[in-house]
Design a protein around this motif. Structure first.
Motif, PDB file in Angstrom:
ATOM      1  N   TRP A  33      12.060 -13.768   4.950  1.00  0.00           N
ATOM      2  CA  TRP A  33      12.403 -12.755   4.909  1.00  0.00           C
ATOM      3  C   TRP A  33      12.153 -12.419   6.386  1.00  0.00           C
ATOM      4  CZ3 TRP A  33       7.267 -10.340   6.942  1.00  0.00           C
ATOM      5  CH2 TRP A  33       7.297  -8.951   6.757  1.00  0.00           C
ATOM      6  N   ARG A  34      11.067 -13.754   6.939  1.00  0.00           N
ATOM      7  CA  ARG A  34      11.086 -13.256   7.896  1.00  0.00           C
ATOM      8  C   ARG A  34      12.605 -14.136   9.268  1.00  0.00           C
ATOM      9  NH1 ARG A  34       5.998 -13.639  10.705  1.00  0.00           N
ATOM     10  NH2 ARG A  34       7.470 -13.703  12.575  1.00  0.00           N
ATOM     11  N   ARG A  35      12.990 -14.664   8.558  1.00  0.00           N
ATOM     12  CA  ARG A  35      14.685 -15.048   9.498  1.00  0.00           C
ATOM     13  C   ARG A  35      15.257 -13.845   9.375  1.00  0.00           C
ATOM     14  NH1 ARG A  35      14.226 -19.968   6.687  1.00  0.00           N
ATOM     15  NH2 ARG A  35      15.467 -18.898   4.843  1.00  0.00           N
ATOM     16  N   GLY A  36      15.024 -12.578   8.328  1.00  0.00           N
ATOM     17  CA  GLY A  36      15.696 -11.315   8.307  1.00  0.00           C
ATOM     18  C   GLY A  36      16.971 -11.341   7.355  1.00  0.00           C
ATOM     19  N   GLU A  37      16.473 -12.612   6.259  1.00  0.00           N
ATOM     20  CA  GLU A  37      17.740 -12.870   5.228  1.00  0.00           C
ATOM     21  C   GLU A  37      18.366 -11.484   3.970  1.00  0.00           C
ATOM     22  OE1 GLU A  37      17.922 -16.110   3.508  1.00  0.00           O
ATOM     23  OE2 GLU A  37      17.897 -17.760   4.718  1.00  0.00           O
ATOM     24  N   ARG A  38      19.335 -11.019   4.426  1.00  0.00           N
ATOM     25  CA  ARG A  38      19.515  -9.500   3.439  1.00  0.00           C
ATOM     26  C   ARG A  38      19.118  -9.829   1.748  1.00  0.00           C
ATOM     27  NH1 ARG A  38      21.462  -5.064   3.635  1.00  0.00           N
ATOM     28  NH2 ARG A  38      22.687  -3.451   1.999  1.00  0.00           N
ATOM     29  N   ASP A  39      18.566  -9.235   1.321  1.00  0.00           N
ATOM     30  CA  ASP A  39      18.416  -9.509  -0.177  1.00  0.00           C
ATOM     31  C   ASP A  39      17.643 -11.044  -0.476  1.00  0.00           C
ATOM     32  OD1 ASP A  39      19.529  -7.565  -0.702  1.00  0.00           O
ATOM     33  OD2 ASP A  39      21.919  -7.487  -0.852  1.00  0.00           O
ATOM     34  N   HIS A  40      17.066 -11.688   0.104  1.00  0.00           N
ATOM     35  CA  HIS A  40      16.519 -12.504   0.159  1.00  0.00           C
ATOM     36  C   HIS A  40      15.404 -12.781  -0.313  1.00  0.00           C
ATOM     37  CE1 HIS A  40      15.501 -16.638   0.843  1.00  0.00           C
ATOM     38  NE2 HIS A  40      14.194 -16.493   0.788  1.00  0.00           N
ATOM     39  N   CYS A  41      14.348 -11.257  -0.576  1.00  0.00           N
ATOM     40  CA  CYS A  41      12.900 -10.923  -1.055  1.00  0.00           C
ATOM     41  C   CYS A  41      13.176  -9.331  -1.295  1.00  0.00           C
ATOM     42  CB  CYS A  41      12.029 -11.816  -0.715  1.00  0.00           C
ATOM     43  SG  CYS A  41      11.454 -11.107   0.857  1.00  0.00           S
ATOM     44  N   SER A  42      12.123  -8.964  -1.637  1.00  0.00           N
ATOM     45  CA  SER A  42      11.898  -7.316  -1.946  1.00  0.00           C
ATOM     46  C   SER A  42      10.523  -7.383  -1.741  1.00  0.00           C
ATOM     47  CB  SER A  42      12.904  -6.584  -2.978  1.00  0.00           C
ATOM     48  OG  SER A  42      11.439  -7.194  -3.825  1.00  0.00           O
ATOM     49  N   MET A  43       9.811  -6.603  -1.064  1.00  0.00           N
ATOM     50  CA  MET A  43       8.727  -6.384  -1.222  1.00  0.00           C
ATOM     51  C   MET A  43       7.792  -4.749  -1.710  1.00  0.00           C
ATOM     52  SD  MET A  43       7.511  -7.922   1.131  1.00  0.00           S
ATOM     53  CE  MET A  43       8.151  -9.504   2.106  1.00  0.00           C
ATOM     54  N   ALA A  44       6.875  -5.022  -2.680  1.00  0.00           N
ATOM     55  CA  ALA A  44       6.467  -3.995  -3.305  1.00  0.00           C
ATOM     56  C   ALA A  44       6.063  -3.033  -2.302  1.00  0.00           C
ATOM     57  CB  ALA A  44       5.747  -4.899  -4.656  1.00  0.00           C
ATOM     58  N   ALA A  45       5.925  -1.738  -2.833  1.00  0.00           N
ATOM     59  CA  ALA A  45       5.461  -0.427  -2.585  1.00  0.00           C
ATOM     60  C   ALA A  45       4.113  -0.376  -3.200  1.00  0.00           C
ATOM     61  CB  ALA A  45       5.685   0.724  -2.696  1.00  0.00           C
ATOM     62  N   ILE A  46       3.071  -0.318  -2.117  1.00  0.00           N
ATOM     63  CA  ILE A  46       1.680  -0.176  -3.008  1.00  0.00           C
ATOM     64  C   ILE A  46       0.889   1.047  -3.132  1.00  0.00           C
ATOM     65  CG2 ILE A  46      -0.832  -1.290  -2.656  1.00  0.00           C
ATOM     66  CD1 ILE A  46       0.172  -3.900  -1.715  1.00  0.00           C
ATOM     67  N   ALA A  47       0.993   1.918  -3.644  1.00  0.00           N
ATOM     68  CA  ALA A  47      -0.051   3.312  -4.016  1.00  0.00           C
ATOM     69  C   ALA A  47      -1.283   3.126  -2.772  1.00  0.00           C
ATOM     70  CB  ALA A  47       0.344   3.629  -5.353  1.00  0.00           C
ATOM     71  N   SER A  48      -0.706   4.630  -2.080  1.00  0.00           N
ATOM     72  CA  SER A  48      -2.491   4.643  -1.824  1.00  0.00           C
ATOM     73  C   SER A  48      -3.894   4.540  -2.735  1.00  0.00           C
ATOM     74  CB  SER A  48      -2.637   5.662  -0.731  1.00  0.00           C
ATOM     75  OG  SER A  48      -1.790   7.369  -1.130  1.00  0.00           O
ATOM     76  N   LEU A  49      -4.392   4.930  -2.248  1.00  0.00           N
ATOM     77  CA  LEU A  49      -5.625   5.298  -2.707  1.00  0.00           C
ATOM     78  C   LEU A  49      -5.489   6.899  -3.805  1.00  0.00           C
ATOM     79  CD1 LEU A  49      -8.820   3.729  -0.866  1.00  0.00           C
ATOM     80  CD2 LEU A  49      -7.127   3.000  -2.262  1.00  0.00           C
ATOM     81  N   GLU A  50      -5.003   7.984  -2.640  1.00  0.00           N
ATOM     82  CA  GLU A  50      -5.247   8.812  -3.420  1.00  0.00           C
ATOM     83  C   GLU A  50      -3.763   9.060  -4.699  1.00  0.00           C
ATOM     84  OE1 GLU A  50      -4.831   8.249  -0.088  1.00  0.00           O
ATOM     85  OE2 GLU A  50      -7.321   9.112   0.388  1.00  0.00           O
ATOM     86  N   GLU A  51      -2.899   8.406  -4.303  1.00  0.00           N
ATOM     87  CA  GLU A  51      -1.720   8.305  -5.375  1.00  0.00           C
ATOM     88  C   GLU A  51      -2.675   7.306  -6.679  1.00  0.00           C
ATOM     89  OE1 GLU A  51       1.632   8.126  -2.571  1.00  0.00           O
ATOM     90  OE2 GLU A  51       1.362   6.058  -3.285  1.00  0.00           O
ATOM     91  N   GLU A  52      -2.998   7.127  -6.400  1.00  0.00           N
ATOM     92  CA  GLU A  52      -3.588   6.128  -7.688  1.00  0.00           C
ATOM     93  C   GLU A  52      -4.506   6.747  -8.333  1.00  0.00           C
ATOM     94  OE1 GLU A  52      -3.170   3.357  -9.655  1.00  0.00           O
ATOM     95  OE2 GLU A  52      -1.259   2.784  -8.749  1.00  0.00           O
ATOM     96  N   ASP A  53      -5.721   7.538  -7.284  1.00  0.00           N
ATOM     97  CA  ASP A  53      -6.551   8.121  -8.018  1.00  0.00           C
ATOM     98  C   ASP A  53      -5.944  10.471  -8.787  1.00  0.00           C
ATOM     99  OD1 ASP A  53      -9.593   8.710  -7.785  1.00  0.00           O
ATOM    100  OD2 ASP A  53      -8.459  10.882  -7.480  1.00  0.00           O
ATOM    101  N   GLY A  54      -4.968  10.071  -7.829  1.00  0.00           N
ATOM    102  CA  GLY A  54      -4.051  11.686  -8.793  1.00  0.00           C
ATOM    103  C   GLY A  54      -3.398  11.252  -9.854  1.00  0.00           C
ATOM    104  N   LYS A  55      -3.737   9.757 -10.598  1.00  0.00           N
ATOM    105  CA  LYS A  55      -3.417   9.566 -11.663  1.00  0.00           C
ATOM    106  C   LYS A  55      -4.837   9.612 -13.022  1.00  0.00           C
ATOM    107  CE  LYS A  55       0.426   6.089  -9.952  1.00  0.00           C
ATOM    108  NZ  LYS A  55       0.707   5.379  -9.803  1.00  0.00           N
ATOM    109  N   ARG A  56      -5.036   8.559 -12.620  1.00  0.00           N
ATOM    110  CA  ARG A  56      -6.098   8.925 -13.597  1.00  0.00           C
ATOM    111  C   ARG A  56      -6.610  10.091 -14.352  1.00  0.00           C
ATOM    112  NH1 ARG A  56      -6.194   4.734 -14.329  1.00  0.00           N
ATOM    113  NH2 ARG A  56      -7.538   4.686 -15.669  1.00  0.00           N
ATOM    114  N   PRO A  57      -6.556  11.192 -14.519  1.00  0.00           N
ATOM    115  CA  PRO A  57      -6.944  12.815 -15.128  1.00  0.00           C
ATOM    116  C   PRO A  57      -6.458  12.542 -16.195  1.00  0.00           C
ATOM    117  CG  PRO A  57      -7.269  13.039 -12.671  1.00  0.00           C
ATOM    118  CD  PRO A  57      -6.610  12.540 -12.344  1.00  0.00           C
ATOM    119  N   SER A  58      -4.820  11.909 -15.961  1.00  0.00           N
ATOM    120  CA  SER A  58      -3.159  12.475 -16.914  1.00  0.00           C
ATOM    121  C   SER A  58      -3.699  10.718 -17.715  1.00  0.00           C
ATOM    122  CB  SER A  58      -1.989  12.346 -15.881  1.00  0.00           C
ATOM    123  OG  SER A  58      -1.446  11.693 -17.199  1.00  0.00           O
ATOM    124  N   ARG A  59      -3.850   9.539 -17.013  1.00  0.00           N
ATOM    125  CA  ARG A  59      -3.980   7.919 -17.839  1.00  0.00           C
ATOM    126  C   ARG A  59      -5.278   8.431 -18.735  1.00  0.00           C
ATOM    127  NH1 ARG A  59      -2.198   3.570 -14.063  1.00  0.00           N
ATOM    128  NH2 ARG A  59       0.349   4.514 -13.892  1.00  0.00           N
TER     129      ARG A  59
END
Length: 286
Positions: A33-59
């Motif tokens: 990833w540091r070398r800039g190789e395409r499709d070598h690995c992907s980074m997961a998007a981590i949700a913010s605290l507000e986004e995670e907290d918004g899921k709590r009532p429905s769950r």
């Protein structure tokens, strides 16, 4: 006899080998990833605290409904062992009717069973009250017309006939609040893509990949069936009826998943670009 020191050395040796095997792929992925190789690995998007907290009532509501259903089934099964059927724990006069229940032989309820059922009904009422609190708080928040978070998406989805507040809330917080790249990413996240199995010249489908969000997958399949009832003249409903005109049960079930995938993508385009799916009818403005 095995010396204790040899056991300790063997354990430390195995632990060192395991750590080395676990960290080596991570190091290679990070260096690529540091070398800039395409499709070598992907980074997961981590949700913010507000986004995670918004899921709590429905769950939380989904968990409470499951617990309430289990309690209701236990009450019915306990009464069925005594030969009593047709008892509804949802009525307001449940406690009074419980005292009046009799077995088919005319005998009164056994004391331990009666005490157990009283506690079960008390737990059922507590869960019902907690579910009502969650629903009331959500309704009040939507009535205030906030313009931040997922509330605008919920109100937009609720305008579609056949989409209720529960489905709209689930889709807004579980799927559409994420920054998904394209329609393929939307379908993969919803767990509505196939799992092909290829070996040489042989290719077969193993069903759904089940690698996405299970809540989105269950909700979209249920919504697809409702969509056929409330949006009969839409382009997606006509596509399903055309493909299943001469189909049997298995084919209809497979195509309902395809309809759920198309519908999920169409709703994602609606909340991101404002493009209404062709033929979809909106609820009349209040």
């Amino acid at each position: 006899m095995i010396h204790p020191y040899s056991i300790a050395v063997s354990r430390e040796h195995r632990r060192a080998k395991t750590d080395r095997l676990d960290t080596a792929p991570l190091k290679r992925a990070f260096l690529g990833w540091r070398r800039g190789e395409r499709d070598h690995c992907s980074m997961a998007a981590i949700a913010s605290l507000e986004e995670e907290d918004g899921k709590r009532p429905s769950r939380e509501r989904e968990t409470l409904i499951g617990e309430r259903t289990r309690i209701g089934n236990r009450i019915k099964s306990t009464l069925a062992r005594l030969g009593i059927r047709g008892f509804k724990p949802t009525l307001r006069t449940t406690a009074q009717r419980l005292e009046q229940l009799r077995t088919p032989e005319g005998a009164a309820m056994p004391p331990n069973t009666l005490a157990e059922l009283r506690r079960e009904i008390a737990r059922w009422r507590l869960l019902a009250e907690q579910i009502r609190e969650i629903e009331t708080a959500r309704r009040q928040r939507l009535e205030q017309q906030p313009e931040d978070g997922a509330d605008p998406m919920i109100r937009l989805l609720m305008q579609i006939r056949g989409v209720g507040i529960e489905t709209a809330d689930m889709l807004a917080h579980e799927a559409f609040s994420r920054h998904l790249r394209d329609r393929r990413a939307v379908a993969r996240y919803g767990g509505l893509t196939g799992a092909p199995d290829e070996s040489g010249a042989r290719r077969r489908e193993k069903g759904l990949a089940r690698a996405g969000n299970a809540r989105v997958r269950r909700g979209m399949i249920q919504l697809a069936w409702r969509f056929l009832m409330f949006q009969k003249d839409s382009a997606l409903a006509r596509w399903y009826r055309r493909r299943t005109a001469d189909a049997r049960g298995a084919t209809r079930k497979a195509l309902i998943v395809a309809l759920a995938r198309k519908l999920l993508i169409a709703l994602w385009q609606l909340v991101t670009t404002g493009q209404l799916p062709p033929g979809v009818v909106l609820r009349p403005a209040r």
